[in-house]
Design a protein around this motif. Sequence first.
Motif, PDB file in Angstrom:
ATOM      1  N   VAL A  43       0.854  -1.192   0.000  1.00  0.00           N
ATOM      2  CA  VAL A  43       0.000   0.000   0.000  1.00  0.00           C
ATOM      3  C   VAL A  43       0.888   1.240   0.000  1.00  0.00           C
ATOM      4  O   VAL A  43       1.947   1.254   0.642  1.00  0.00           O
ATOM      5  N   VAL A  44       0.453   2.272  -0.712  1.00  0.00           N
ATOM      6  CA  VAL A  44       1.100   3.582  -0.658  1.00  0.00           C
ATOM      7  C   VAL A  44       0.095   4.563  -0.071  1.00  0.00           C
ATOM      8  O   VAL A  44      -1.037   4.661  -0.561  1.00  0.00           O
ATOM      9  N   ARG A  45       0.504   5.269   0.973  1.00  0.00           N
ATOM     10  CA  ARG A  45      -0.393   6.225   1.655  1.00  0.00           C
ATOM     11  C   ARG A  45       0.240   7.621   1.619  1.00  0.00           C
ATOM     12  O   ARG A  45       1.369   7.795   2.066  1.00  0.00           O
ATOM     13  N   TYR A  46      -0.500   8.581   1.070  1.00  0.00           N
ATOM     14  CA  TYR A  46       0.022   9.958   1.111  1.00  0.00           C
ATOM     15  C   TYR A  46      -1.119  10.952   1.226  1.00  0.00           C
ATOM     16  O   TYR A  46      -2.286  10.571   1.284  1.00  0.00           O
ATOM     17  N   GLY A  47      -0.773  12.241   1.273  1.00  0.00           N
ATOM     18  CA  GLY A  47      -1.745  13.280   1.589  1.00  0.00           C
ATOM     19  C   GLY A  47      -2.379  13.913   0.369  1.00  0.00           C
ATOM     20  O   GLY A  47      -2.473  13.322  -0.698  1.00  0.00           O
ATOM     21  N   ASN A  48      -2.844  15.153   0.536  1.00  0.00           N
ATOM     22  CA  ASN A  48      -3.555  15.867  -0.515  1.00  0.00           C
ATOM     23  C   ASN A  48      -2.676  16.076  -1.743  1.00  0.00           C
ATOM     24  O   ASN A  48      -1.530  16.487  -1.630  1.00  0.00           O
ATOM     25  N   VAL A  49      -3.251  15.797  -2.909  1.00  0.00           N
ATOM     26  CA  VAL A  49      -2.506  15.910  -4.158  1.00  0.00           C
ATOM     27  C   VAL A  49      -2.842  17.240  -4.823  1.00  0.00           C
ATOM     28  O   VAL A  49      -4.012  17.547  -5.053  1.00  0.00           O
ATOM     29  N   VAL A  50      -1.814  18.019  -5.124  1.00  0.00           N
ATOM     30  CA  VAL A  50      -1.999  19.345  -5.703  1.00  0.00           C
ATOM     31  C   VAL A  50      -2.801  19.252  -6.997  1.00  0.00           C
ATOM     32  O   VAL A  50      -2.408  18.565  -7.937  1.00  0.00           O
ATOM     33  N   GLY A  51      -3.932  19.924  -7.063  1.00  0.00           N
ATOM     34  CA  GLY A  51      -4.657  20.064  -8.311  1.00  0.00           C
ATOM     35  C   GLY A  51      -5.435  18.855  -8.777  1.00  0.00           C
ATOM     36  O   GLY A  51      -5.999  18.877  -9.866  1.00  0.00           O
ATOM     37  N   SER A  52      -5.472  17.765  -8.006  1.00  0.00           N
ATOM     38  CA  SER A  52      -6.231  16.588  -8.434  1.00  0.00           C
ATOM     39  C   SER A  52      -7.724  16.896  -8.368  1.00  0.00           C
ATOM     40  O   SER A  52      -8.153  17.845  -7.706  1.00  0.00           O
ATOM     41  N   ARG A  53      -8.516  16.064  -9.063  1.00  0.00           N
ATOM     42  CA  ARG A  53      -9.961  16.261  -9.002  1.00  0.00           C
ATOM     43  C   ARG A  53     -10.433  16.077  -7.565  1.00  0.00           C
ATOM     44  O   ARG A  53     -10.095  15.098  -6.911  1.00  0.00           O
ATOM     45  N   GLY A  54     -11.202  17.027  -7.076  1.00  0.00           N
ATOM     46  CA  GLY A  54     -11.647  16.978  -5.697  1.00  0.00           C
ATOM     47  C   GLY A  54     -10.742  17.753  -4.763  1.00  0.00           C
ATOM     48  O   GLY A  54     -11.063  17.949  -3.595  1.00  0.00           O
ATOM     49  N   SER A  55      -9.593  18.201  -5.264  1.00  0.00           N
ATOM     50  CA  SER A  55      -8.672  19.001  -4.462  1.00  0.00           C
ATOM     51  C   SER A  55      -9.287  20.368  -4.191  1.00  0.00           C
ATOM     52  O   SER A  55     -10.108  20.873  -4.960  1.00  0.00           O
ATOM     53  N   VAL A  56      -8.867  20.995  -3.101  1.00  0.00           N
ATOM     54  CA  VAL A  56      -9.379  22.318  -2.756  1.00  0.00           C
ATOM     55  C   VAL A  56      -8.816  23.395  -3.676  1.00  0.00           C
ATOM     56  O   VAL A  56      -9.397  24.479  -3.813  1.00  0.00           O
ATOM     57  N   VAL A  57      -7.706  23.103  -4.362  1.00  0.00           N
ATOM     58  CA  VAL A  57      -7.071  24.120  -5.210  1.00  0.00           C
ATOM     59  C   VAL A  57      -7.999  24.585  -6.333  1.00  0.00           C
ATOM     60  O   VAL A  57      -8.221  25.791  -6.500  1.00  0.00           O
ATOM     61  N   PRO A  58      -8.578  23.676  -7.142  1.00  0.00           N
ATOM     62  CA  PRO A  58      -9.499  24.149  -8.188  1.00  0.00           C
ATOM     63  C   PRO A  58     -10.692  24.922  -7.618  1.00  0.00           C
ATOM     64  O   PRO A  58     -11.167  25.878  -8.236  1.00  0.00           O
ATOM     65  N   PHE A  59     -11.150  24.508  -6.442  1.00  0.00           N
ATOM     66  CA  PHE A  59     -12.288  25.192  -5.812  1.00  0.00           C
ATOM     67  C   PHE A  59     -11.912  26.623  -5.436  1.00  0.00           C
ATOM     68  O   PHE A  59     -12.650  27.575  -5.730  1.00  0.00           O
ATOM     69  N   PHE A  60     -10.750  26.793  -4.791  1.00  0.00           N
ATOM     70  CA  PHE A  60     -10.305  28.138  -4.416  1.00  0.00           C
ATOM     71  C   PHE A  60     -10.106  29.012  -5.651  1.00  0.00           C
ATOM     72  O   PHE A  60     -10.458  30.203  -5.663  1.00  0.00           O
ATOM     73  N   LYS A  61      -9.534  28.460  -6.712  1.00  0.00           N
ATOM     74  CA  LYS A  61      -9.320  29.219  -7.947  1.00  0.00           C
ATOM     75  C   LYS A  61     -10.647  29.673  -8.552  1.00  0.00           C
ATOM     76  O   LYS A  61     -10.762  30.784  -9.088  1.00  0.00           O
ATOM     77  N   LYS A  62     -11.635  28.781  -8.463  1.00  0.00           N
ATOM     78  CA  LYS A  62     -12.928  29.073  -9.072  1.00  0.00           C
ATOM     79  C   LYS A  62     -13.650  30.220  -8.380  1.00  0.00           C
ATOM     80  O   LYS A  62     -14.315  31.039  -9.033  1.00  0.00           O
ATOM     81  N   ILE A  63     -13.510  30.304  -7.042  1.00  0.00           N
ATOM     82  CA  ILE A  63     -14.299  31.299  -6.299  1.00  0.00           C
ATOM     83  C   ILE A  63     -13.507  32.545  -5.908  1.00  0.00           C
ATOM     84  O   ILE A  63     -14.082  33.464  -5.329  1.00  0.00           O
ATOM     85  N   LYS A  64     -12.221  32.582  -6.251  1.00  0.00           N
ATOM     86  CA  LYS A  64     -11.418  33.725  -5.784  1.00  0.00           C
ATOM     87  C   LYS A  64     -11.914  35.049  -6.358  1.00  0.00           C
ATOM     88  O   LYS A  64     -11.740  36.115  -5.738  1.00  0.00           O
ATOM     89  N   ASP A  65     -12.548  35.021  -7.535  1.00  0.00           N
ATOM     90  CA  ASP A  65     -13.046  36.253  -8.145  1.00  0.00           C
ATOM     91  C   ASP A  65     -14.197  36.864  -7.365  1.00  0.00           C
ATOM     92  O   ASP A  65     -14.548  38.032  -7.583  1.00  0.00           O
ATOM     93  N   THR A  66     -14.788  36.113  -6.446  1.00  0.00           N
ATOM     94  CA  THR A  66     -15.846  36.660  -5.595  1.00  0.00           C
ATOM     95  C   THR A  66     -15.270  37.556  -4.512  1.00  0.00           C
ATOM     96  O   THR A  66     -16.010  38.310  -3.872  1.00  0.00           O
ATOM     97  N   GLY A  67     -13.965  37.442  -4.276  1.00  0.00           N
ATOM     98  CA  GLY A  67     -13.325  38.261  -3.256  1.00  0.00           C
ATOM     99  C   GLY A  67     -13.323  37.631  -1.879  1.00  0.00           C
ATOM    100  O   GLY A  67     -12.757  38.192  -0.934  1.00  0.00           O
ATOM    101  N   VAL A  68     -13.939  36.446  -1.750  1.00  0.00           N
ATOM    102  CA  VAL A  68     -14.014  35.766  -0.453  1.00  0.00           C
ATOM    103  C   VAL A  68     -13.647  34.291  -0.634  1.00  0.00           C
ATOM    104  O   VAL A  68     -14.151  33.627  -1.540  1.00  0.00           O
ATOM    105  N   ILE A  69     -12.751  33.791   0.221  1.00  0.00           N
ATOM    106  CA  ILE A  69     -12.412  32.371   0.216  1.00  0.00           C
ATOM    107  C   ILE A  69     -12.812  31.783   1.570  1.00  0.00           C
ATOM    108  O   ILE A  69     -12.322  32.233   2.610  1.00  0.00           O
ATOM    109  N   PRO A  70     -13.715  30.783   1.575  1.00  0.00           N
ATOM    110  CA  PRO A  70     -14.156  30.200   2.849  1.00  0.00           C
ATOM    111  C   PRO A  70     -13.153  29.170   3.379  1.00  0.00           C
ATOM    112  O   PRO A  70     -12.670  28.318   2.633  1.00  0.00           O
TER     113      PRO A  70
END
Length: 321
Positions: free
Chosen positions: A163-190
């Motif tokens: 088994v290989v176990r590791y943490g959050n993967v930069v930019g993968s589907r479901g990652s918080v990175v695409p979500f933050f990029k998508k909403i940053k134009d609103t001026g607020v990041i939750p």
Amino acid sequence: MDILKDKVILVTGGTGSFGKKFIKKSLTLGVKKIIVFSRDELKQYEMKQEFKDNRIRFFIGDVRDKERLYRAFDGVDIVIHAAAMKHVDACEYNPFEAIKTNIHGAQNIIEAAIDCGVEKVIALSTDKACSPVNLYGATKLASDKLFVAANAYVGEKQTKFSVVRYGNVVGSRGSVVPFFKKIKDTGVIPITDERMTRFWITLDHGVQFVLENLERMQGGEIFVPKIPSMKVTDLAKAIGPECEIQIIGIRPGEKLHEAMITEDDARHTVEYESYYAILPELSWWSNAIENRGKPLPESFAYTSENNTEWLTIEQLKEFIE
């Protein structure tokens, strides 16, 4: 990386972020054939347009379907098991479905691999499998234990499971990175909690780590890379430096800090220069493998909050770009 040369490789969940990156890398390493095993025909169609290589085969199937796995595993040398239900909210709302895919699917992979004579199987895990607080983590912990114990089921066969176990993967589907990029134009990041920390790994690093462990695995190990941590607030500042950070409260099934090795695991974990290996406590392991790693100190735990390596806002910007 001669481990892949002239081999037939099968990747479950092969149209996902990891699968696509792993396949792209594998094509440069002399593989004989790569089988993409997944259940989404649209994603397979799109992947066919992207990967123009006659060594790739596309196989529609679900890890829940054992008979389909037997057909797919015929003649396969190495299996990378990346298929899973991995979204926390979806698993909480559809618990039976998560169990069928993440646990029953793991058992099906194991039985098909042994009976079809697969040489090596590596299953991808997650930091959420360590002291799980949500169903996704619980199913992945059960999956990890199944793959470790599978080495005792092979009998006279030669199949090895790790088994290989590791943490959050930069930019993968479901990652918080695409979500933050998508909403940053609103001026607020939750942000759910300003104290929150996470492990951080790139897709390239994750793929390389799996390849390295295909070389070194002897069966039964859970391999954990030494990777940096980051503060979620720093990630928000890296993506939207002009944005207001809004604290919305921690969600059900979410941790303040993630762990990859607990104090209990640490008693049978050994350390190497760039990774840890959690070794089985099962009786068949102790006399089978010579261990050259360094034992961990008493009360050691590998968590995102007590990590010795941290990413700065500038480093996070570089990763994201």
